[in-house]
Design a protein around this motif. Structure first.
Motif, PDB file in Angstrom:
ATOM      1  N   ARG A  86       0.861  -1.184   0.000  1.00  0.00           N
ATOM      2  CA  ARG A  86       0.000   0.000   0.000  1.00  0.00           C
ATOM      3  C   ARG A  86       0.901   1.239   0.000  1.00  0.00           C
ATOM      4  NH1 ARG A  86       0.081  -2.664   4.526  1.00  0.00           N
ATOM      5  NH2 ARG A  86       0.477  -1.647   6.497  1.00  0.00           N
ATOM      6  N   GLU A 106       4.582   1.179   1.712  1.00  0.00           N
ATOM      7  CA  GLU A 106       4.580   0.571   3.040  1.00  0.00           C
ATOM      8  C   GLU A 106       4.159  -0.880   2.911  1.00  0.00           C
ATOM      9  OE1 GLU A 106       1.111   1.610   5.730  1.00  0.00           O
ATOM     10  OE2 GLU A 106       1.065   3.347   4.401  1.00  0.00           O
ATOM     11  N   ASN A 130       6.710   1.657   7.215  1.00  0.00           N
ATOM     12  CA  ASN A 130       6.641   2.652   6.151  1.00  0.00           C
ATOM     13  C   ASN A 130       8.002   2.869   5.515  1.00  0.00           C
ATOM     14  OD1 ASN A 130       3.938   3.198   6.732  1.00  0.00           O
ATOM     15  ND2 ASN A 130       4.457   4.752   8.232  1.00  0.00           N
ATOM     16  N   ASP A 171       1.267   5.728   0.897  1.00  0.00           N
ATOM     17  CA  ASP A 171       0.832   6.991   1.492  1.00  0.00           C
ATOM     18  C   ASP A 171       1.291   8.108   0.564  1.00  0.00           C
ATOM     19  OD1 ASP A 171      -0.009   5.656   3.820  1.00  0.00           O
ATOM     20  OD2 ASP A 171       1.911   5.966   4.809  1.00  0.00           O
ATOM     21  N   ASP A 183      -3.881   8.187   2.888  1.00  0.00           N
ATOM     22  CA  ASP A 183      -3.263   7.085   3.622  1.00  0.00           C
ATOM     23  C   ASP A 183      -3.753   5.731   3.123  1.00  0.00           C
ATOM     24  OD1 ASP A 183      -1.682   5.994   5.662  1.00  0.00           O
ATOM     25  OD2 ASP A 183      -3.260   6.146   7.154  1.00  0.00           O
ATOM     26  N   ASP A 184      -2.844   4.762   3.114  1.00  0.00           N
ATOM     27  CA  ASP A 184      -3.157   3.365   2.812  1.00  0.00           C
ATOM     28  C   ASP A 184      -3.826   3.164   1.452  1.00  0.00           C
ATOM     29  OD1 ASP A 184      -2.010   2.441   5.174  1.00  0.00           O
ATOM     30  OD2 ASP A 184      -3.881   2.654   6.295  1.00  0.00           O
TER      31      ASP A 184
END
Length: 86
Positions: free
Chosen positions: A13, A63, A68, A15, A37-38
């Motif tokens: 994923r 991440e 991260n 950010d 985020d994500d």
């Protein structure tokens, strides 16, 4: 606008931090920054349009279960950090 980047090895994923060009450089966080985020893949559709005669900057990081990645380094080799998307 759609912002896309190269996939990071081992990332599951991502950010992304967005900020105002008038508030460069990146970080340490503030009202001009936004966190996405994500995200499931290396692309972001951002519906926000900057005001006339302005713009946005974007930085992404990968991440995974180990933690991260980084947002890279500044010109003096110190890490880029922000409280907006820690």
């Amino acid at each position: 606008a759609t912002y896309s980047w190269s996939a990071a090895a081992f990332a599951t994923r991502y950010d992304v931090v967005r900020g105002s060009l008038g508030a460069l450089p990146f970080g340490p966080g503030g009202a001009d920054e936004a966190c996405f985020d994500d995200l499931p893949g290396p692309s972001l559709a951002d519906p926000t349009v900057p005001d006339a005669d302005t713009g946005f900057w974007y930085l992404s990081r990968g991440e995974n279960g180990c933690g991260n990645g980084s947002y890279g380094q500044q010109s003096d080799a110190t890490p880029r950090v922000t409280a907006t998307c820690p």
